[in-house]
Scaffold this active site. Structure first.
Site, PDB file in Angstrom:
ATOM      1  N   ALA A 112       0.844  -1.185   0.000  1.00  0.00           N
ATOM      2  CA  ALA A 112       0.000   0.000   0.000  1.00  0.00           C
ATOM      3  C   ALA A 112       0.883   1.240   0.000  1.00  0.00           C
ATOM      4  O   ALA A 112       2.067   1.181   0.350  1.00  0.00           O
ATOM      5  CB  ALA A 112      -0.901  -0.006   1.229  1.00  0.00           C
TER       6      ALA A 112
ATOM      7  N   SER B  66       1.143   3.580   2.046  1.00  0.00           N
ATOM      8  CA  SER B  66       1.653   3.886   3.385  1.00  0.00           C
ATOM      9  C   SER B  66       2.620   2.839   3.913  1.00  0.00           C
ATOM     10  O   SER B  66       3.120   2.971   5.036  1.00  0.00           O
ATOM     11  CB  SER B  66       0.483   4.014   4.366  1.00  0.00           C
ATOM     12  OG  SER B  66      -0.244   2.798   4.428  1.00  0.00           O
ATOM     13  N   SER B  67       2.925   1.817   3.126  1.00  0.00           N
ATOM     14  CA  SER B  67       3.747   0.699   3.596  1.00  0.00           C
ATOM     15  C   SER B  67       5.164   1.144   3.944  1.00  0.00           C
ATOM     16  O   SER B  67       5.866   1.744   3.127  1.00  0.00           O
ATOM     17  CB  SER B  67       3.796  -0.385   2.519  1.00  0.00           C
ATOM     18  OG  SER B  67       4.812  -1.333   2.789  1.00  0.00           O
ATOM     19  N   ASN B  68       5.599   0.809   5.160  1.00  0.00           N
ATOM     20  CA  ASN B  68       6.996   1.020   5.520  1.00  0.00           C
ATOM     21  C   ASN B  68       7.907   0.072   4.752  1.00  0.00           C
ATOM     22  O   ASN B  68       9.065   0.403   4.473  1.00  0.00           O
ATOM     23  CB  ASN B  68       7.207   0.807   7.025  1.00  0.00           C
ATOM     24  CG  ASN B  68       6.610   1.917   7.855  1.00  0.00           C
ATOM     25  OD1 ASN B  68       6.676   3.076   7.473  1.00  0.00           O
ATOM     26  ND2 ASN B  68       6.020   1.562   8.981  1.00  0.00           N
ATOM     27  N   PHE B  69       7.396  -1.107   4.418  1.00  0.00           N
ATOM     28  CA  PHE B  69       8.237  -2.104   3.761  1.00  0.00           C
ATOM     29  C   PHE B  69       8.666  -1.657   2.372  1.00  0.00           C
ATOM     30  O   PHE B  69       9.832  -1.842   1.989  1.00  0.00           O
ATOM     31  CB  PHE B  69       7.523  -3.454   3.672  1.00  0.00           C
ATOM     32  CG  PHE B  69       8.379  -4.518   3.045  1.00  0.00           C
ATOM     33  CD1 PHE B  69       9.377  -5.145   3.771  1.00  0.00           C
ATOM     34  CD2 PHE B  69       8.207  -4.881   1.711  1.00  0.00           C
ATOM     35  CE1 PHE B  69      10.192  -6.111   3.192  1.00  0.00           C
ATOM     36  CE2 PHE B  69       9.018  -5.848   1.122  1.00  0.00           C
ATOM     37  CZ  PHE B  69      10.011  -6.463   1.872  1.00  0.00           C
TER      38      PHE B  69
END
Length: 298
Positions: free
Chosen positions: A69, A71-74
């Site tokens: 997504a 907003s994903s930190n990954f």
């Protein structure tokens, strides 16, 4: 053990939270500070990426392909890891086009799919196949690095915690894709630790996560050549609420309480939900996974 490309500054600190203990009236609480891994703002994502990038480089890959997504930190961490390792990076993003600044500033090519998050792993495989047909050598990674190789990062983290913690404890790990929890269970079984391990599931219902986590933990252990974890060692807390990424009043109160008592920022998607789900057993180790505390204000 698989090839490893060092990214994080390890071990991360483990320290007591005495002011929070007094505020909540609990027994000993410890915080495992993976917000201090020292690699960008990757937090705990630096751990699986060390093994994923190590494996990609060992295989001669030229492009890291992953998804998440906006907003994903990954995905931000993966883009930066690919950059410092000299690989191209293609990221498939759920939903409509929207700014994904950290990933784009790391040089990743962002491909907005318009798809739901649940479709992304399939799209990663399809995109990797397309790159192979073009003569490229991609290394596909599902959301959150949820592969046996990626889980090795938290298998190693279990050994790290054992060196820092004397005696038994309850361990809480915020859980999205399940890779961190699965790896930790594999590592716990490998060293014979008797911790009570809880995954605080923020993305998918706990009953659905259980089978996925145990399967990934078993495959991680097989890859490492260590015993499979005992299913009885896995406990799950359902913290999905109204949906992934939805911040409740309880989450905001938890963020504020941790900040006001200990001066520590936790993010709303993972960290706040873990603190809001504290079990009664003590001593407890709470795993700070990092992330940005964007929802702190009312």
């Amino acid at each position: 053990m698989k090839a490893r490309r060092r990214l994080a500054v390890l071990p991360t600190p483990l320290h007591r939270l005495p002011a929070l203990e007094r505020k909540l009236g609990t027994g000993p609480l410890h915080l495992k500070r993976d917000d201090l891994t020292g690699f960008g703002v990757a937090g705990n994502k630096a751990r699986p990426l060390e093994f994923l990038l190590g494996d990609a480089l060992a295989r001669g890959a030229d492009t890291l392909v992953t998804a998440g997504a906006p907003s994903s930190n990954f995905i931000a961490a993966a883009a930066l890891a690919a950059r410092v390792c000299g690989l191209r990076c293609d990221i498939l993003v759920a939903g409509a086009p929207t700014p994904v600044e950290l990933a784009s500033r790391s040089g990743a090519r962002l491909l907005f799919t318009g798809a739901d998050r649940d479709d992304l792993d399939r799209l990663v495989d399809e995109h990797a196949a397309k790159l192979r047909a073009e003569g490229r050598d991609p290394y596909p990674v599902p959301r959150g690095g949820a592969t046996p190789v990626g889980a090795l990062g938290f298998a190693a983290a279990a050994e790290e915690l054992a060196d820092q913690l004397a005696g038994d404890a309850t361990v809480l790990i915020p859980t999205g894709s399940g890779a961190s929890l699965a790896g930790f269970l594999a590592g716990q079984a490998a060293i014979g630790a008797s911790w009570r391990t809880y995954g605080v599931s923020v993305s998918r219902p706990a009953d659905r996560m259980r089978a996925e986590v145990l399967d990934l933990a078993t495959r991680c252990a097989a890859l490492a050549g260590t015993p499979a974890p005992d299913p009885r060692d896995l406990h799950l807390i359902d913290a999905t609420g109204t949906g992934f990424g939805q911040v409740s009043d309880a989450d905001r109160r938890a963020m504020r309480t941790v900040l006001d008592t200990e001066g520590i920022l936790v993010d709303p998607t993972y960290g706040a939900k873990m603190f809001a789900a504290l079990p009664t057993e003590a001593p407890a180790v709470l795993w700070h996974t990092g992330g940005l505390p964007w929802a702190l204000k009312p």
